[in-house]
Scaffold this active site. Structure first.
Site, PDB file in Angstrom:
ATOM      1  N   ASP A  41      46.604  54.670  50.719  1.00  0.00           N
ATOM      2  CA  ASP A  41      45.796  54.533  49.476  1.00  0.00           C
ATOM      3  C   ASP A  41      45.857  52.777  48.937  1.00  0.00           C
ATOM      4  O   ASP A  41      45.055  52.426  48.313  1.00  0.00           O
ATOM      5  CB  ASP A  41      45.950  55.527  48.197  1.00  0.00           C
ATOM      6  CG  ASP A  41      45.312  56.619  48.641  1.00  0.00           C
ATOM      7  OD1 ASP A  41      44.810  57.003  49.698  1.00  0.00           O
ATOM      8  OD2 ASP A  41      45.278  57.474  47.640  1.00  0.00           O
ATOM      9  N   HIS A  48      46.641  54.730  37.294  1.00  0.00           N
ATOM     10  CA  HIS A  48      47.294  55.808  38.029  1.00  0.00           C
ATOM     11  C   HIS A  48      48.596  55.215  38.290  1.00  0.00           C
ATOM     12  O   HIS A  48      49.585  55.825  38.745  1.00  0.00           O
ATOM     13  CB  HIS A  48      46.623  55.978  39.520  1.00  0.00           C
ATOM     14  CG  HIS A  48      45.385  56.684  39.092  1.00  0.00           C
ATOM     15  ND1 HIS A  48      45.477  57.870  38.604  1.00  0.00           N
ATOM     16  CD2 HIS A  48      44.208  56.469  39.706  1.00  0.00           C
ATOM     17  CE1 HIS A  48      44.094  58.446  38.657  1.00  0.00           C
ATOM     18  NE2 HIS A  48      43.301  57.422  39.205  1.00  0.00           N
ATOM     19  N   GLY A  83      46.837  55.899  43.460  1.00  0.00           N
ATOM     20  CA  GLY A  83      45.299  55.695  43.432  1.00  0.00           C
ATOM     21  C   GLY A  83      44.715  54.220  43.312  1.00  0.00           C
ATOM     22  O   GLY A  83      44.051  53.990  42.500  1.00  0.00           O
ATOM     23  N   ASP A 111      37.217  57.697  33.205  1.00  0.00           N
ATOM     24  CA  ASP A 111      37.278  57.483  34.500  1.00  0.00           C
ATOM     25  C   ASP A 111      36.855  58.954  35.236  1.00  0.00           C
ATOM     26  O   ASP A 111      37.334  60.142  34.673  1.00  0.00           O
ATOM     27  CB  ASP A 111      38.501  57.011  35.087  1.00  0.00           C
ATOM     28  CG  ASP A 111      38.539  56.473  36.305  1.00  0.00           C
ATOM     29  OD1 ASP A 111      38.805  55.255  36.584  1.00  0.00           O
ATOM     30  OD2 ASP A 111      38.787  57.463  37.462  1.00  0.00           O
ATOM     31  N   HIS A 140      38.754  60.410  37.423  1.00  0.00           N
ATOM     32  CA  HIS A 140      40.245  60.752  37.680  1.00  0.00           C
ATOM     33  C   HIS A 140      41.156  60.791  36.391  1.00  0.00           C
ATOM     34  O   HIS A 140      40.728  59.878  35.534  1.00  0.00           O
ATOM     35  CB  HIS A 140      40.955  59.981  38.724  1.00  0.00           C
ATOM     36  CG  HIS A 140      40.099  59.608  40.214  1.00  0.00           C
ATOM     37  ND1 HIS A 140      39.185  58.698  40.163  1.00  0.00           N
ATOM     38  CD2 HIS A 140      39.983  60.702  41.304  1.00  0.00           C
ATOM     39  CE1 HIS A 140      38.711  58.597  41.825  1.00  0.00           C
ATOM     40  NE2 HIS A 140      39.207  59.920  42.118  1.00  0.00           N
ATOM     41  N   ASP A 177      33.767  55.316  38.185  1.00  0.00           N
ATOM     42  CA  ASP A 177      33.350  56.434  39.328  1.00  0.00           C
ATOM     43  C   ASP A 177      33.008  57.771  38.480  1.00  0.00           C
ATOM     44  O   ASP A 177      32.708  58.417  39.365  1.00  0.00           O
ATOM     45  CB  ASP A 177      34.762  56.444  40.104  1.00  0.00           C
ATOM     46  CG  ASP A 177      36.016  56.932  39.198  1.00  0.00           C
ATOM     47  OD1 ASP A 177      35.864  56.951  37.771  1.00  0.00           O
ATOM     48  OD2 ASP A 177      37.098  56.519  39.741  1.00  0.00           O
ATOM     49  N   TYR A 210      33.198  52.733  42.440  1.00  0.00           N
ATOM     50  CA  TYR A 210      33.281  52.588  44.032  1.00  0.00           C
ATOM     51  C   TYR A 210      31.984  52.282  44.532  1.00  0.00           C
ATOM     52  O   TYR A 210      31.755  51.907  45.756  1.00  0.00           O
ATOM     53  CB  TYR A 210      34.230  53.599  44.828  1.00  0.00           C
ATOM     54  CG  TYR A 210      35.678  53.678  44.123  1.00  0.00           C
ATOM     55  CD1 TYR A 210      36.543  52.491  44.291  1.00  0.00           C
ATOM     56  CD2 TYR A 210      35.886  54.609  43.084  1.00  0.00           C
ATOM     57  CE1 TYR A 210      37.922  52.668  43.549  1.00  0.00           C
ATOM     58  CE2 TYR A 210      36.938  54.789  42.507  1.00  0.00           C
ATOM     59  CZ  TYR A 210      37.991  53.725  42.655  1.00  0.00           C
ATOM     60  OH  TYR A 210      39.265  53.707  41.998  1.00  0.00           O
TER      61      TYR A 210
HETATM   62 FE   FE2 Z   1      38.910  56.930  39.120  1.00  0.00          FE
END
Ligand code: FE2
Length: 529
Positions: free
Chosen positions: A97, A139, A147, A174, A176, A262, A301
């Site tokens: 990643d 992250h 991440g 986000d 995530h 995202d 993204y």
């Molecule tokens: Fe994210």
């Protein structure tokens, strides 16, 4: 008398940020170019003369060690694709990643420099809202990348804010979980973290409803785990009551909003279904609270939508969003916004799994009940509120050759102390061992595949052999001809961890393989909306 609804907005942008690339020919999901696209849209809409446009001083390695370990920062500062040592890369970058791309440290220093400068701008009173779209890399951990995030600009920015403000609220929208920031402040009541994120077989695997902080910080971490497909309406029905309650009980003196894009509909890695308006309503809601506000970027993204959303949210900060022409003005990336060329991110027809069985209602009730148990506005002793000198307000403390002052050292020690506490859970009776084990995923996941990555050290241990008469344990490389160590292909270091739900959607590995794996250059990005 109605006062004009104006805010002094400081906008941090480094023209070089878009030149960095996580992989050759844009073959990586994370594309710093999206910051340049955002800036060009902001500029084309004529917003630049309405804000303080600033280029931050790049963060130094020393500043980064306010949170990160010296060893990790030193590793990053020397890292190039050519000199990347296999073992060190495995140790600090953890999987594919986070590639050792050209200029990775400079990129981090731009991102972190912007968030630190934004914090100082707010603290000094020179701005009401400070924006750094190159920040929000939530992250990154104290001693490793995760991440697509190498240096946690958010933690560094919040540490700056804590020099002036008694309490800082961090909100993360986000797709995530904001794990790196939560982890850094998990044991303190001076920072409340609140993350709204997709949960369940999804990177990074943390952020359950029951993860609420620990020790002095118990109750000061808020997690709102979401299911796939959440719409504006349902998101708002969670965000607004929860954040309202947080503002009431925590009374933050500054707010940091990570605006990861995202969570927008049609994101290449996300699984939510927010429109641009729904995403921006979080910015609008916080702007109304009249508390110093930092807006940061993050994930995102499908980059033409990322730039639309962050451009629109810049307008929200200025309070001019209603005056923007929905047809995009001509700009250097105009052709990428076809076929409609509009300032919009529409929702899709995907199912909202959050309304099934009353999931969103139950989640809201649980979080509000947790928040009701908190003592309002935890007090902070004056010794906890560091003073800032005039020189610091002027940016003098950022000089490379200036020694760390005592306050810097104290804050760095505090951050490290907090982090260590979380690593040695056994001594804390406020959190059972079982809970502690559950909170941390046993295995690291990949943000790209949402599969568990086997640790490289574990992997190597399994393939280590005892050599010769010496009995010394040495590591044998995978390709050295051991018949038991045949190459299994890249999936050999990935364990299956993918639900049927994910496997059958466009987010699964099969989907990615069918569309050519990680390929996805700016101009060949699929239209997934
Ligand atoms: Fe994210």
């Amino acid at each position: 008398m109605n006062l004009p609804d104006r805010r002094r907005v400081a906008y941090y942008y480094d023209p070089e940020v878009g030149a960095y690339s996580y992989g050759p020919h844009g073959a990586h999901y994370m594309k710093p170019h999206r910051i340049t696209m955002t800036h060009n849209l902001v500029s084309a809409y004529g917003m630049l003369d309405k804000m303080q446009i600033l280029r931050a001083k790049r963060a130094t390695a020393e500043q980064m060690t306010q949170f990160h370990t010296d060893e990790y920062v030193q590793f990053l500062s020397r890292l190039t694709p050519e000199n990347a040592d296999h073992d060190a890369v495995n140790h600090f970058l953890r999987g594919d990643d986070n590639p050792p791309f050209d200029g990775v440290f400079e990129f981090c220093s731009i991102s972190a420099g912007g968030s630190i400068a934004a914090a100082n701008r707010l603290s000094s009173g020179a701005a009401d809202i400070a924006i750094n779209w190159a920040g929000g890399l939530h992250h990154a951990k104290q001693r490793e990348a995760s991440g697509f995030c190498y240096i946690n600009d958010i933690v560094l920015g919040i540490l700056e804010l804590l020099r002036t403000y008694p309490r800082v609220l961090y909100i993360d929208i986000d797709c995530h979980h904001g794990d790196g920031v939560e982890e850094a402040f998990y044991t303190t009541d001076r920072v409340m973290t609140c993350s709204f994120h997709k949960f369940g077989e999804f990177f990074p695997g943390t952020g359950e409803l029951t993860d609420i902080g620990k020790g002095k910080g118990k109750g000061y971490a808020v997690n709102v785990p979401l299911r796939a497909g959440i719409t504006d309406e349902v998101y708002k029905s969670l965000f607004e009551p929860i954040v309202t309650k947080i503002l009431e009980v925590f009374r933050p003196s500054a707010v940091v909003l990570q605006c990861g894009a995202d969570s927008l509909s049609g994101d290449r890695l996300g699984m939510l279904n927010l429109t641009m308006q729904g995403h921006a309503s979080c910015v609008q809601f916080l702007r109304k609270q009249n508390v110093p506000l930092m807006l940061l970027g993050g994930g995102g993204y499908t980059i033409r939508n990322v730039s639309r959303a962050w451009c629109y949210e810049t307008a929200c900060a200025l309070g001019i969003e209603d005056s923007l022409d929905p047809f995009l003005p001509y700009n250097p990336h105009f052709e990428f916004f076809g076929p409609r060329y509009r300032l919009e991110v529409p929702s899709s027809t995907m199912e909202d799994y959050n309304i099934l069985g009353g999931y969103a209602d139950d989640t809201r009730k649980t979080v509000l009940a947790q928040l009701s148990q908190l003592q309002p506005a935890p007090s902070v002793g004056m010794h906890d509120v560091p003073h800032e000198s005039v020189g610091e307000h002027l940016g003098w403390r950022l000089e490379l050759d200036e020694p760390e002052d005592e306050e810097d050292k104290r804050l760095a020690q505090h951050a490290r102390f907090v982090y260590k506490l979380q690593e040695s859970r056994a001594s804390d009776d406020t959190d059972s061992e079982e809970e502690a084990t559950r909170r941390r995923p046993k295995k690291r996941m990949s943000i790209i595949t949402n599969r568990v990555m086997r640790q490289h050290d574990e992997f190597e241990k399994e393939h280590a052999v005892y050599c010769g008469d010496t009995g010394k344990r040495t590591r044998r490389r995978f390709f050295e001809g051991d018949e038991n160590a045949a190459w299994q292909g890249p999936d050999a270091i990935v364990e299956a961890y993918v639900s049927p739900e994910i496997q059958t959607t466009r987010f699964g590995v099969d989907y990615m393989m069918s569309r050519g794996g990680m390929e996805g250059d700016l101009d060949v990005e699929d239209d997934l909306g």
